[in-house]
Design an enzyme around this catalytic site. Structure first.
Site, PDB file in Angstrom:
ATOM      1  N   CYS A  18       0.804  -1.234   0.000  1.00 56.13           N
ATOM      2  CA  CYS A  18       0.000   0.000   0.000  1.00 56.13           C
ATOM      3  C   CYS A  18       0.836   1.283   0.000  1.00 56.13           C
ATOM      4  CB  CYS A  18      -0.959  -0.005   1.184  1.00 56.13           C
ATOM      5  SG  CYS A  18      -0.236  -0.549   2.732  1.00 56.13           S
ATOM      6  N   SER A  25      -4.452   1.883   9.898  1.00 57.58           N
ATOM      7  CA  SER A  25      -5.316   0.908   9.208  1.00 57.58           C
ATOM      8  C   SER A  25      -4.486  -0.031   8.331  1.00 57.58           C
ATOM      9  CB  SER A  25      -6.370   1.627   8.363  1.00 57.58           C
ATOM     10  OG  SER A  25      -5.749   2.478   7.432  1.00 57.58           O
ATOM     11  N   LYS A  31      10.078  -4.270   1.189  1.00 57.58           N
ATOM     12  CA  LYS A  31       9.060  -4.183   0.131  1.00 57.58           C
ATOM     13  C   LYS A  31       9.217  -2.862  -0.622  1.00 57.58           C
ATOM     14  CE  LYS A  31       5.662  -6.760   2.829  1.00 57.58           C
ATOM     15  NZ  LYS A  31       4.535  -6.566   3.751  1.00 57.58           N
ATOM     16  N   HIS A  60      -1.571   6.953   3.771  1.00 55.45           N
ATOM     17  CA  HIS A  60      -0.119   6.842   3.924  1.00 55.45           C
ATOM     18  C   HIS A  60       0.551   8.059   3.267  1.00 55.45           C
ATOM     19  CE1 HIS A  60      -0.570   2.982   5.565  1.00 55.45           C
ATOM     20  NE2 HIS A  60      -0.168   2.209   4.571  1.00 55.45           N
TER      21      HIS A  60
HETATM   22  P1  NAP Z   1      -7.285  -8.318   8.730  1.00 58.16           P
HETATM   23  O1  NAP Z   1      -8.128  -7.144   9.093  1.00 58.16           O
HETATM   24  O2  NAP Z   1      -6.498  -8.982   9.794  1.00 58.16           O
HETATM   25  O3  NAP Z   1      -8.260  -9.428   8.055  1.00 58.16           O
HETATM   26  C1  NAP Z   1      -7.812 -10.737   7.764  1.00 58.16           C
HETATM   27  C2  NAP Z   1      -8.859 -11.590   7.062  1.00 58.16           C
HETATM   28  O4  NAP Z   1      -8.268 -12.898   6.816  1.00 58.16           O
HETATM   29  C3  NAP Z   1     -10.126 -11.843   7.901  1.00 58.16           C
HETATM   30  O5  NAP Z   1     -11.240 -11.938   7.048  1.00 58.16           O
HETATM   31  C4  NAP Z   1      -9.836 -13.200   8.543  1.00 58.16           C
HETATM   32  O6  NAP Z   1     -11.026 -13.914   8.868  1.00 58.16           O
HETATM   33  C5  NAP Z   1      -9.119 -13.890   7.385  1.00 58.16           C
HETATM   34  N1  NAP Z   1      -8.333 -15.035   7.888  1.00 58.16           N
HETATM   35  C6  NAP Z   1      -7.438 -15.053   8.910  1.00 58.16           C
HETATM   36  N2  NAP Z   1      -6.973 -16.301   9.122  1.00 58.16           N
HETATM   37  C7  NAP Z   1      -7.581 -17.091   8.198  1.00 58.16           C
HETATM   38  C8  NAP Z   1      -7.544 -18.485   7.928  1.00 58.16           C
HETATM   39  N3  NAP Z   1      -6.760 -19.321   8.618  1.00 58.16           N
HETATM   40  N4  NAP Z   1      -8.297 -18.973   6.909  1.00 58.16           N
HETATM   41  C9  NAP Z   1      -9.090 -18.138   6.190  1.00 58.16           C
HETATM   42  N5  NAP Z   1      -9.201 -16.805   6.433  1.00 58.16           N
HETATM   43  C10 NAP Z   1      -8.441 -16.289   7.419  1.00 58.16           C
HETATM   44  O7  NAP Z   1      -6.238  -7.963   7.596  1.00 58.16           O
HETATM   45  P2  NAP Z   1      -6.314  -6.752   6.492  1.00 58.16           P
HETATM   46  O8  NAP Z   1      -5.678  -5.526   6.997  1.00 58.16           O
HETATM   47  O9  NAP Z   1      -7.700  -6.672   5.964  1.00 58.16           O
HETATM   48  O10 NAP Z   1      -5.328  -7.300   5.364  1.00 58.16           O
HETATM   49  C11 NAP Z   1      -5.746  -8.315   4.453  1.00 58.16           C
HETATM   50  C12 NAP Z   1      -4.646  -8.532   3.412  1.00 58.16           C
HETATM   51  O11 NAP Z   1      -4.494  -7.347   2.641  1.00 58.16           O
HETATM   52  C13 NAP Z   1      -3.280  -8.838   4.038  1.00 58.16           C
HETATM   53  O12 NAP Z   1      -2.629  -9.809   3.248  1.00 58.16           O
HETATM   54  C14 NAP Z   1      -2.567  -7.499   3.994  1.00 58.16           C
HETATM   55  O13 NAP Z   1      -1.176  -7.638   3.939  1.00 58.16           O
HETATM   56  C15 NAP Z   1      -3.119  -6.913   2.703  1.00 58.16           C
HETATM   57  N6  NAP Z   1      -3.111  -5.449   2.622  1.00 58.16           N
HETATM   58  C16 NAP Z   1      -3.625  -4.683   3.646  1.00 58.16           C
HETATM   59  C17 NAP Z   1      -3.644  -3.287   3.500  1.00 58.16           C
HETATM   60  C18 NAP Z   1      -4.210  -2.386   4.577  1.00 58.16           C
HETATM   61  O14 NAP Z   1      -4.141  -1.154   4.381  1.00 58.16           O
HETATM   62  N7  NAP Z   1      -4.758  -2.887   5.672  1.00 58.16           N
HETATM   63  C19 NAP Z   1      -3.166  -2.696   2.328  1.00 58.16           C
HETATM   64  C20 NAP Z   1      -2.673  -3.524   1.303  1.00 58.16           C
HETATM   65  C21 NAP Z   1      -2.667  -4.883   1.467  1.00 58.16           C
HETATM   66  P3  NAP Z   1     -11.678 -13.843  10.349  1.00 58.16           P
HETATM   67  O15 NAP Z   1     -12.336 -12.504  10.467  1.00 58.16           O
HETATM   68  O16 NAP Z   1     -12.666 -14.967  10.331  1.00 58.16           O
HETATM   69  O17 NAP Z   1     -10.573 -14.035  11.339  1.00 58.16           O
END
Ligand code: NAP
Length: 367
Positions: A157, A188, A214, A252
């Site tokens: 991001c 976030s 990264k 960011h």
């Molecule tokens: P998050 O809020 O922690 O959400 C994680 C998601 O993954 C939840 O839906 C969770 O389900 C699911 N999950 C966790 N363990 C799992 C398992 N064993 N099997 C299946 N599903 C599982 O994370 P996030 O911030 O949304 O980030 C999601 C992805 O996007 C990450 O790879 C991150 O690096 C990437 N990303 C994030 C951002 C950002 O700004 N936040 C930006 C770019 C990329 P439950 O709710 O059921 O636990």
């Protein structure tokens, strides 16, 4: 036109919720399948996100009552969606294996996760910069014996803040040799609940695990070229970065210093650079993709902009907002850039990737 049915893996998380919100009333896509961890599986979506719905508007009605499936049960997606957005947060190898399972099952994956960013035949897309990298998908499918499925990813991001300004200069004929990047990243970006409030309020954390690597490497793949069965990284610019976490909810910021790979008399003036930034348009604008910003780079001339709270939602959260463009005493120029990390940097950036694929005919055989 009937809409394409899409799924969201990790639909209950911070980025997943953004997908659910941003896909409400999307002209081409409709969410028909949601999946998350076994903790959420079996519940109606509204129950699975009860007390942790983070978006400032209600859960879209069309999704609230969908049953959440276990993302690990790939067969549960069969017949329910044509492709999936992946917003999973798990161990990298587990995400890699799971995304491959969906693709092998005939379901394309448009991913936000970092797991496949370094897979050589997986394009890491910012459609304004490297839309041509989708040409590698045919050889990705051939090599793995996938028929309809494939994987594309988006970069980290924080890169979205400054990659379009950087690319616009290179494209205009001003190659960049070296850059120093200092990021101030919103909370976030760490997901929910993320960094504890006790650590974050009245504070700055001068380290984000894995982020500097990264920042220093991903730009080279994005600026690279498809060659045969892989994407060959660009050699320049060399990047040195410091990544910090600051008490901002969304948006960011990056402080950028850059040096051109040009003789002194060939370097662009600040006026030329501003003109290049403000006139930059590319493939998403030409294709009129629904989530494409009209102006991918917006320049602010006030000395106190860009600011996260004031500028993150410019162009629907899809612009790189640049300010404080000035001479650098050590390199050539410096500026401050800002973008919305969960919109351009995550869900809406993923949706733009899917729109590019749809416009280029990649989903034609799925509907
Ligand atoms: P998050 O809020 O922690 O959400 C994680 C998601 O993954 C939840 O839906 C969770 O389900 C699911 N999950 C966790 N363990 C799992 C398992 N064993 N099997 C299946 N599903 C599982 O994370 P996030 O911030 O949304 O980030 C999601 C992805 O996007 C990450 O790879 C991150 O690096 C990437 N990303 C994030 C951002 C950002 O700004 N936040 C930006 C770019 C990329 P439950 O709710 O059921 O636990």
């Amino acid at each position: 036109m009937s809409k394409i049915c899409v799924g969201v893996l990790g639909a209950t998380g911070m980025v997943g919720q953004r997908y659910i919100h941003l896909l409400e009333n999307h002209p081409w896509f409709e969410v028909t399948y949601v999946a998350a961890s076994p903790r959420s599986a079996g519940k109606p979506y509204k129950e699975a996100v009860a007390n942790r719905w983070l978006i400032g508007s209600d859960i879209p009605q069309g999704v609230a009552d969908l049953t959440v499936y276990d993302a690990g049960d790939v067969s549960s997606a069969k017949g329910k969606c044509s492709f999936v957005f992946s917003a999973l947060e798990m161990d990298k190898e587990a995400i890699k294996a799971l995304e491959s399972s969906y693709a092998a099952f005939g379901i394309p994956v448009v991913s936000n996760a970092s797991a496949n960013r370094w897979t050589q035949d997986v394009p890491m897309l910012i459609p304004e910069i490297n839309s041509s990298h989708i040409d590698i998908i045919a050889s990705q499918q051939k090599k793995r014996g996938w028929d309809k499925g494939f994987i594309v990813v988006k970069p980290n991001c924080s890169l979205q803040t400054y990659m379009m300004p950087l690319y616009s200069l290179i494209k205009a004929g001003y190659p960049v040799k070296r850059m120093i990047i200092t990021t101030l990243q919103a909370v976030s970006g760490a997901g929910y609940p993320g960094v504890s409030s006790f650590d974050m309020i009245d504070n700055i954390i001068p380290y984000i695990g894995g982020e500097e690597e990264k920042t220093e490497k991903e730009c080279l793949k994005i600026l690279g070229n498809v060659s045969g069965e892989k994407i060959v990284d660009a050699s320049f610019p060399l990047v040195s970065s410091t990544c910090t976490r600051v008490p901002v909810i969304d948006g960011h910021t990056a402080c950028v210093n850059l040096e051109f790979d040009l003789a002194e008399n060939k370097k662009p003036s600040l006026e030329e650079i501003e003109k290049i930034f403000t006139s930059f348009k590319s493939v998403p604008q030409e294709l009129k993709l629904p989530s494409a910003p009209d102006h991918p780079i917006v320049v602010r001339r006030e000395e106190n902009r860009p600011q996260p709270r004031r500028d993150r939602d410019v162009e629907k959260g899809m612009a790189s907002v640049v300010g404080r463009l000035r001479k650098c005493n050590i390199f050539d120029v410096k500026f401050v850039a800002l973008s919305h990390n969960t919109k351009r940097g995550a869900a809406l950036g993923g949706i733009l990737n899917a729109e590019l694929l749809k416009a280029k005919g990649f989903f034609d055989k799925l509907v």
